[in-house]
Each structure stands twice: as C-alpha cells, then as structure tokens.
Design a protein around this motif. Structure first.
Motif, PDB file in Angstrom:
ATOM      1  N   ARG A  12      -8.342 -59.653 -30.711  1.00 59.07           N
ATOM      2  CA  ARG A  12      -9.454 -60.593 -30.714  1.00 59.07           C
ATOM      3  C   ARG A  12     -10.761 -59.814 -30.714  1.00 59.07           C
ATOM      4  NH1 ARG A  12     -10.124 -62.806 -24.486  1.00 59.07           N
ATOM      5  NH2 ARG A  12      -9.486 -60.898 -23.425  1.00 59.07           N
ATOM      6  N   LEU A  13     -11.814 -60.469 -31.174  1.00 56.11           N
ATOM      7  CA  LEU A  13     -13.127 -59.819 -31.228  1.00 56.11           C
ATOM      8  C   LEU A  13     -13.042 -58.442 -31.881  1.00 56.11           C
ATOM      9  CD1 LEU A  13     -14.490 -60.711 -27.666  1.00 56.11           C
ATOM     10  CD2 LEU A  13     -15.075 -61.823 -29.827  1.00 56.11           C
ATOM     11  N   ASN A  14     -12.423 -58.404 -33.046  1.00 53.99           N
ATOM     12  CA  ASN A  14     -12.208 -57.116 -33.705  1.00 53.99           C
ATOM     13  C   ASN A  14     -12.623 -57.190 -35.172  1.00 53.99           C
ATOM     14  OD1 ASN A  14     -11.435 -54.451 -34.030  1.00 53.99           O
ATOM     15  ND2 ASN A  14      -9.312 -54.980 -34.510  1.00 53.99           N
ATOM     16  N   HIS A  32      -9.341 -48.781 -30.147  1.00 56.72           N
ATOM     17  CA  HIS A  32     -10.598 -49.524 -30.216  1.00 56.72           C
ATOM     18  C   HIS A  32     -10.771 -50.319 -31.501  1.00 56.72           C
ATOM     19  CE1 HIS A  32     -13.082 -48.017 -26.724  1.00 56.72           C
ATOM     20  NE2 HIS A  32     -11.992 -47.281 -26.634  1.00 56.72           N
ATOM     21  N   ASN A  92     -16.739 -61.078 -39.925  1.00 56.89           N
ATOM     22  CA  ASN A  92     -17.852 -61.826 -39.365  1.00 56.89           C
ATOM     23  C   ASN A  92     -18.519 -62.594 -40.493  1.00 56.89           C
ATOM     24  OD1 ASN A  92     -20.244 -62.761 -38.259  1.00 56.89           O
ATOM     25  ND2 ASN A  92     -20.759 -60.849 -37.235  1.00 56.89           N
ATOM     26  N   GLU A 133     -15.379 -56.596 -27.006  1.00 57.29           N
ATOM     27  CA  GLU A 133     -15.322 -56.173 -28.415  1.00 57.29           C
ATOM     28  C   GLU A 133     -15.313 -54.644 -28.426  1.00 57.29           C
ATOM     29  OE1 GLU A 133     -17.887 -56.708 -32.560  1.00 57.29           O
ATOM     30  OE2 GLU A 133     -18.350 -57.934 -30.807  1.00 57.29           O
ATOM     31  N   GLU A 135     -18.851 -66.136 -29.414  1.00 61.74           N
ATOM     32  CA  GLU A 135     -17.454 -66.236 -29.019  1.00 61.74           C
ATOM     33  C   GLU A 135     -16.985 -67.660 -29.294  1.00 61.74           C
ATOM     34  OE1 GLU A 135     -14.618 -65.450 -25.108  1.00 61.74           O
ATOM     35  OE2 GLU A 135     -16.678 -64.736 -25.135  1.00 61.74           O
ATOM     36  N   THR A 156      -8.214 -56.615 -40.094  1.00 61.79           N
ATOM     37  CA  THR A 156      -9.087 -57.034 -38.997  1.00 61.79           C
ATOM     38  C   THR A 156      -9.886 -58.265 -39.412  1.00 61.79           C
ATOM     39  OG1 THR A 156     -10.694 -55.390 -39.760  1.00 61.79           O
ATOM     40  CG2 THR A 156      -9.298 -54.775 -37.909  1.00 61.79           C
ATOM     41  N   GLU A 157     -10.689 -58.767 -38.479  1.00 59.07           N
ATOM     42  CA  GLU A 157     -11.436 -59.996 -38.716  1.00 59.07           C
ATOM     43  C   GLU A 157     -12.661 -59.735 -39.598  1.00 59.07           C
ATOM     44  OE1 GLU A 157     -12.555 -61.287 -34.850  1.00 59.07           O
ATOM     45  OE2 GLU A 157     -10.506 -61.258 -34.063  1.00 59.07           O
ATOM     46  N   ARG A 210     -14.951 -52.208 -30.318  1.00 56.62           N
ATOM     47  CA  ARG A 210     -15.592 -51.360 -31.317  1.00 56.62           C
ATOM     48  C   ARG A 210     -16.996 -50.943 -30.895  1.00 56.62           C
ATOM     49  NH1 ARG A 210     -19.352 -54.451 -33.321  1.00 56.62           N
ATOM     50  NH2 ARG A 210     -20.042 -52.723 -34.658  1.00 56.62           N
ATOM     51  N   ASN A 222     -21.271 -62.474 -20.755  1.00 56.30           N
ATOM     52  CA  ASN A 222     -20.257 -61.521 -20.292  1.00 56.30           C
ATOM     53  C   ASN A 222     -19.884 -61.793 -18.846  1.00 56.30           C
ATOM     54  OD1 ASN A 222     -19.825 -59.902 -22.638  1.00 56.30           O
ATOM     55  ND2 ASN A 222     -21.796 -58.913 -22.294  1.00 56.30           N
TER      56      ASN A 222
END
Length: 381
Positions: A137-139, A131, A41, A311, A233, A38-39, A313, A252
């Motif tokens: 993306r955004l993970n 999830h 941050n 996102e 983002e 996963t990504e 999660r 959002n």
C-alpha cells in the motif's frame, strides 16, 4: 591475475564477475517490479510528468521526466515504437545498477576488504526491495526515486574522498531531480564539521542554498505554480498542496491513534535498521559518518510533516547513509581493518582484531599486520 601482494585476492576477477552478474540481474528484476507492479498516482502519472501537466510539486521534479521525453522523442525519430514505460524501466534498471556499484565503491573507501565491499554493495538490494517493491500500500512509482538515492550515494563518496567539486555537481543534478537535494547540504556541514573551517563550510552551504532556491524558482516559473490537489490516503479526502505541510503531520498522528499496530510497520523502515543503529551509533568506526547520522532524525521529522510516513519510498535518500553505518558496524564486528581515511574517528587501528573471517573476506595480510601493530593501513593507490 594480480598477485596477492598487490592487495587483492587471486580470485578477484571471478569475484568481480559474480558481483556484476548479480548486480545486473538484480537491477533488471528490481526495475521490472518497481515500474510495472507498483501503483500510479493519478495526479502525477508518467504521461503527465513527461508533458509537464502533473500537479505541483511533482511537475518541478523534471530531470528524469525530461530525460525520458528526450529518449522517447529520439526513439520516435529513429522509427522505433518504444513505450514510455519501457524507457522508464530501462532508466530505473541503469540507476539501480549504478547505485549498487556506487555503494560498493563507497564502502571500499572505508573498509580494506574488496570482497566485503562487493558483498556490501549487493546487500543494498535488501533495503531497496523493502522500500520500493515489498509494500502493498502507498507504494506509487516515480521516475526520480532511484536516481535521487544514487545521487546521495555519490555525494557520500565525494565527501569520503574530499572531492568538493564533484559534490557540488552531484548536488546541482540532484536539485533538478528532486527538492530533497537540500539534505545533501546538511550532510556536507555535519560530515565536514571540524575538518574544514566553519567560514568555509558556511560559504559552501550558502552557495548550495542559493543554487537550490534558483533552480526551484526557475522550475516554478517555467512550469507554472498553480495550486494542485493531492489525495493523501483512501478515505481521508483531498487536501490542497498549499495546506499539505500543516495537514499531513496531523493525519499521520491520527492514523497511528486509530491503527497503533502500524507503529511496528513504521519501525521496520530501513529493514528495522534504525533499532541497532540507535543502540550502537556511537560505535560506528568513522567520526564523519557518525556526525552525518545526526541528519537522519531531522530528515525523519520532516517526513512526518510533509509525507505519509507509511509510504516507505519517502525514506529513500537516507538509505545509503543508514546502510553505510550498519555495514561499517558489521565490518568492525568482523575485525576487518579500515583504511586510514575510513578510521577517521581517532580510534587506533590496533583495536581492530583478526578473526576467522579475515582470510575469507580477502583481507590483505600486510594491512592486517599493520592494524595489529596499531598502525594505519596504507593508502590505496
């Protein structure tokens, strides 16, 4: 081997062995993909979290980083060169395994079918993968995510079996882990409304709120509260953390105006589980669970203001409750009998019917006969 009259099918030993084998394999597979695939941050990478230099509010979620640091220091003192990410993988795998087992135990407090409860525990793999692994993306990976879901599953079980002391202990541990623990207080108030005097409920809620504030204030004083910057983002830019609450809701909304197709993706949270739950929430065969479901829309509204709603999660804390409600609906549709505390809706047990699935799912004949006569199933030992 236990006799069938003891409430469990003769093959319960093999059932347990298969359950634990699948649960262990899943936990290892899940942790590998969750930690390594996963990504990251950049404002809250694993080294920064462990040494306390990550940006706020990430640095205040210090329980798991502190545990990982202790594990790393212990391994170094023993002369074992273990990478921090390897320790994170081990912690994630243990948390995922405990979560599957805890959810199976939670379902077993409501449904009088051991095979069904085991199967329900394994079914939790689906929303976890959906999830935390499947999003492309955004993970990002954070070490507190799966332990926090475990805390919520344990909290729900404490409420189901009237263990208030255990619930408070889970709440405190969860607060050290992540600030979303305050949602447990909402589950306490909604779940036990009508079961305990309001004065008592308000007192327990106030006690937890005070503990939450004290722990959060202590974390800020200990780890420092300087202003941080979070990238929301790609292509949107950076917004200071102090402005995040007000800005994220507009971001959002703007995103879905520009990309309306992503509304379908948003509808897929909980594996599209909110759709049947919205249609059949009033049929969930337990009044306490139905009341606690009122927390879900409030939680979703807050995520719109403080998080990126794509996102996935960020919805993790609600997975045990939403999945429990769906599992109970499935058990009711299969005609499985519920335990007396599980059938707290006031719905007569006689409404539960025998189906062809009953012997397959290991329903005790005595329990089924009592249900057909309109009697509550006997209490489990």
């Amino acid at each position: 081997m236990r006799a069938a009259s003891g409430g469990e099918p003769p093959a319960s030993g093999r059932l347990d062995a298969v359950f634990w084998l699948l649960a262990v394999l899943f936990a290892l597979w899940f942790a590998h993909h969750h930690v390594f695939a996963t990504e990251r941050n950049g404002n809250a990478d694993l080294p920064g979290l462990i040494d306390g230099t990550a940006d706020p509010p990430y640095r205040y979620r210090f329980l798991m980083p502190l545990l990982l640091r202790g594990m790393h220091d212990a391994a170094a003192a023993a002369g074992l060169p273990v990478e921090t990410e390897t320790l994170a993988f081990a912690a994630d795998a243990v948390s995922a395994l405990a979560l599957v087992a805890a959810f199976a135990g939670l379902v077993g407090r409501y449904v009088a079918s051991r095979p069904f409860a085991r199967l329900a525990g394994l079914s939790l793999m689906l929303p976890l993968v959906w999830h935390f692994v499947a999003p492309d993306r955004l993970n990002p990976y954070y070490p507190w995510d799966i332990p926090q879901i475990l805390a919520f599953a344990l909290g729900l079980r404490c409420l189901a079996i009237d263990r208030l002391a255990g619930f408070h202990a889970v709440f405190v541990a969860a607060t050290f882990n992540r600030e979303t623990s305050i949602v447990l207080t909402l589950l306490l108030v909604t779940g036990w409304a009508g079961r305990r005097p309001w004065r008592s409920l308000i007192g327990h809620a106030a006690l937890q709120a005070a503990a939450w504030l004290a722990i959060r204030a202590g974390a800020i004083l200990w780890l420092g509260g300087q202003r941080g910057v979070t990238s929301l983002e790609p292509g949107i830019g950076d917004i200071p953390q102090n402005d995040l609450f007000w800005a994220t809701g507009w971001l959002n909304l703007d995103h879905f105006v520009r990309e309306p197709w992503d509304l379908i993706e948003l509808a897929s949270i909980f594996v599209f589980g909110l759709i049947p739950l919205a249609l059949f929430a009033t049929r969930v065969p337990c009044a306490m669970v139905r009341r606690m479901l009122l927390v879900v829309p409030a939680f979703l509204a807050m995520t719109w203001l403080v998080g990126l709603v794509l996102e996935f999660r960020i919805y993790g804390e609600m997975i045990p409750l939403v999945w429990l409600a769906l599992v109970l609906l499935a058990a009711k549709s299969l005609g499985l009998p519920f335990r007396d505390h599980g059938n707290a809706s006031g719905e007569p047990a006689g409404r539960l019917r025998a189906t062809v699935f009953s012997p397959i799912l290991g329903v005790n004949p005595e329990v089924l006969q009592r249900a057909q006569r309109g009697l509550a199933p006997p209490r489990s030992p």
